[in-house]
Design an enzyme around this catalytic site. Structure first.
Site, PDB file in Angstrom:
ATOM      1  N   LYS A   1      11.176  99.647  -6.438  1.00 50.96           N
ATOM      2  CA  LYS A   1      11.059  98.644  -5.372  1.00 50.96           C
ATOM      3  C   LYS A   1      12.014  97.485  -5.624  1.00 50.96           C
ATOM      4  O   LYS A   1      11.610  96.350  -5.925  1.00 50.96           O
ATOM      5  CB  LYS A   1       9.616  98.147  -5.269  1.00 50.96           C
ATOM      6  CG  LYS A   1       8.681  99.197  -4.723  1.00 50.96           C
ATOM      7  CD  LYS A   1       7.266  98.657  -4.654  1.00 50.96           C
ATOM      8  CE  LYS A   1       6.251  99.776  -4.585  1.00 50.96           C
ATOM      9  NZ  LYS A   1       4.962  99.369  -5.137  1.00 50.96           N
TER      10      LYS A   1
ATOM     11  N   GLY B   1       4.602  94.151  -8.565  1.00 53.21           N
ATOM     12  CA  GLY B   1       5.319  93.032  -7.950  1.00 53.21           C
ATOM     13  C   GLY B   1       4.460  91.769  -7.919  1.00 53.21           C
ATOM     14  O   GLY B   1       4.940  90.667  -8.205  1.00 53.21           O
TER      15      GLY B   1
HETATM   16  P1  ADP Z   1       5.451 100.139 -10.237  1.00 53.82           P
HETATM   17  O1  ADP Z   1       4.536 100.966  -9.366  1.00 53.82           O
HETATM   18  O2  ADP Z   1       5.112 100.290 -11.700  1.00 53.82           O
HETATM   19  O3  ADP Z   1       5.526  98.705  -9.793  1.00 53.82           O
HETATM   20  P2  ADP Z   1       7.775 101.038  -8.732  1.00 53.82           P
HETATM   21  O4  ADP Z   1       6.856 101.542  -7.683  1.00 53.82           O
HETATM   22  O5  ADP Z   1       8.685  99.927  -8.413  1.00 53.82           O
HETATM   23  O6  ADP Z   1       6.936 100.728 -10.076  1.00 53.82           O
HETATM   24  O7  ADP Z   1       8.740 102.216  -9.216  1.00 53.82           O
HETATM   25  C1  ADP Z   1       8.279 103.447  -9.711  1.00 53.82           C
HETATM   26  C2  ADP Z   1       9.136 104.568  -9.214  1.00 53.82           C
HETATM   27  O8  ADP Z   1      10.498 104.348  -9.551  1.00 53.82           O
HETATM   28  C3  ADP Z   1       8.770 105.900  -9.835  1.00 53.82           C
HETATM   29  O9  ADP Z   1       8.455 106.801  -8.797  1.00 53.82           O
HETATM   30  C4  ADP Z   1      10.046 106.337 -10.566  1.00 53.82           C
HETATM   31  O10 ADP Z   1      10.273 107.720 -10.527  1.00 53.82           O
HETATM   32  C5  ADP Z   1      11.107 105.602  -9.796  1.00 53.82           C
HETATM   33  N1  ADP Z   1      12.353 105.425 -10.534  1.00 53.82           N
HETATM   34  C6  ADP Z   1      12.583 104.712 -11.645  1.00 53.82           C
HETATM   35  N2  ADP Z   1      13.855 104.810 -12.036  1.00 53.82           N
HETATM   36  C7  ADP Z   1      14.484 105.603 -11.150  1.00 53.82           C
HETATM   37  C8  ADP Z   1      15.815 106.090 -11.015  1.00 53.82           C
HETATM   38  N3  ADP Z   1      16.780 105.760 -11.880  1.00 53.82           N
HETATM   39  N4  ADP Z   1      16.086 106.882  -9.955  1.00 53.82           N
HETATM   40  C9  ADP Z   1      15.104 107.219  -9.087  1.00 53.82           C
HETATM   41  N5  ADP Z   1      13.842 106.803  -9.165  1.00 53.82           N
HETATM   42  C10 ADP Z   1      13.523 106.003 -10.187  1.00 53.82           C
HETATM   43 MG    MG Z   2       4.812 101.946  -7.514  1.00 54.36          MG
END
Ligand code: ADP
Ligand code: MG
Length: 393
Positions: free
Chosen positions: A196, A374
């Site tokens: 995100k 976030g």
């Molecule tokens: P959180 O839920 O912990 O706040 P996010 O929702 O922002 O985290 O991000 C998690 C997602 O980001 C996961 O599905 C992961 O596979 C993806 N992700 C992380 N790095 C990459 C990358 N380099 N390319 C594609 N997807 C990624």
């Molecule tokens: Mg997430």
């Protein structure tokens, strides 16, 4: 002061509860129940108080349209099992059929409204829509810390019409995070990754004068690397945020060695399980390649910083952790943070916690595990969160 659910008028009342049941669904079943379990104290309290418990949540990003896979029936089934009582499921989120169902349900029963993001009015915080939601209930309980940074109808707008209070999860998150931020031993390291990018990149900017070290991974790092002029091939990144990334790096120039981007990356031309991979310097990425995980050198560099930090805040996986072999960078960092016993460690985010659970790392190895990603970052950085504002009195 937080307006606690304990002081709310809930006995024999209709109570609208904003929960965060944005959980992964696999094959029609709830695949990770962390967020649901976290709200059980609030739900049980309201059942015991003989309230009509009206749960509202979003699931995924349907973008204001009905999306069959994002209906909440699996969540209602799961909740029925856990509570040991039938949870009613409404196929609508607002309107006369919902009103009727609530009129007809018994006090002490629970109903789950359909995915609130099937209505575009939700994310627009449409006042009329918020009023319709509020009309379903007498009291409004906010128990979705993970969505506190969103000014949506169900996370904020409802409070304009009926009194808002914090549920137990919300209260605990706000109290714990506030307490933790009163004393943040240095160096303070912020680790951010994930997908995100649009929401997280702004947070980094606001942390520039608060954190000593920044470790940037995941899809987020790709945007910064692109801003440095590197070819990111087919990697996930956000072209519209390149300018902002550049600004942030200019501001971070002052502390050169403290804003740390990956120097190498695990790349592949397929984001698939057990596909062929290479570990390349970030200067060598091109063509169809996708950056899908932190390279080995970068992992070691990140771990060094983690080992000398006294406060660590982490949100966002370092790569596509759901698919082998792209989980290794996130695993390495998760282990390093869990072993950083010299530091206060605050981690959060749906996917970050999911990853840690998959790795079988015990959550009690961290000082605090937040349900917010976030939202946690914005709270720690000191931004007023709309969803928190409404439960303060
Ligand atoms: P959180 O839920 O912990 O706040 P996010 O929702 O922002 O985290 O991000 C998690 C997602 O980001 C996961 O599905 C992961 O596979 C993806 N992700 C992380 N790095 C990459 C990358 N380099 N390319 C594609 N997807 C990624
Ligand atoms: Mg997430």
């Amino acid at each position: 002061m937080i307006k606690s659910i304990r002081t709310a008028d809930t006995k024999n009342k209709r109570v609208l509860v904003r929960v965060d049941f944005n959980v992964p669904i696999e094959n029609g079943k709830v695949a990770d129940d962390t967020r649901i379990m976290a709200t059980l104290p609030t739900i049980r309290y309201l059942i015991d108080d003989n309230a009509k418990v009206i749960l509202v949540t979003h699931l995924g990003r349907p973008g204001g349209k009905k999306v069959a896979e994002l209906k909440l029936d699996p969540v209602a089934d799961f909740l029925s099992e856990i509570l040991g009582k039938k949870v009613l499921k409404s196929d609508e989120s607002v309107g006369p059929t919902v009103k009727k169902a609530i009129d007809e349900m018994n006090f002490g029963d629970v109903i789950l409204l359909e995915n609130i993001r099937f209505h575009k009015e939700e994310e627009n915080n449409d006042p009329e829509f918020a009023k319709q939601l509020a009309d379903l209930a007498d009291t409004y309980i906010v128990d979705s810390f993970g969505t506190s940074h969103r000014k949506h109808a169900s996370t904020y707008g409802v409070s304009k019409h009926i009194p808002a209070y914090a549920g137990f999860l919300m209260e605990k998150e706000v109290l714990t995070l506030t307490e933790l931020m009163k004393n943040t031993p240095r160096p303070l390291t912020l680790i951010v990754g994930g997908a995100k990018i649009d929401t997280k990149i702004g947070v980094i900017k606001n942390f520039l004068n608060k954190a000593d070290y920044f470790l940037i991974g995941g899809g987020l790092a790709n945007t910064f690397l692109a801003a440095q002029g590197y070819n990111m091939g087919k990697s996930l990144f956000e072209p519209e945020k390149i300018e902002l990334a550049r600004e942030i790096m200019m501001a971070a120039e002052m502390f050169r060695d403290k804003f740390i981007l990956p120097e190498d990356a695990i790349v592949s031309d397929k984001a698939e399980k057990n596909t062929k991979i290479l570990d390349l310097p970030v200067t060598d990425i091109e063509g169809d390649m996708m950056v899908l995980d932190l390279g080995v050198k970068s992992r070691e560099k990140f771990a060094e910083v983690i080992a000398m930090s006294k406060t660590i805040i982490w949100n966002g996986p370092m790569g596509l952790y759901e698919k082998e072999p792209f989980e290794k960078g996130t695993l390495y960092i998760a282990q390093a943070v869990s072993e950083a016993t010299q530091a206060k460690t605050i981690i959060g985010g749906g996917d970050t916690i999911d990853a840690i659970k998959n790795f079988k790392i015990r959550l009690n190895k961290f000082t605090h595990v937040s349900t917010g990603g976030g939202a946690m970052l914005e709270f720690l950085e000191g931004s007023p969160l709309p969803g928190v504002e409404i439960i303060m009195g």
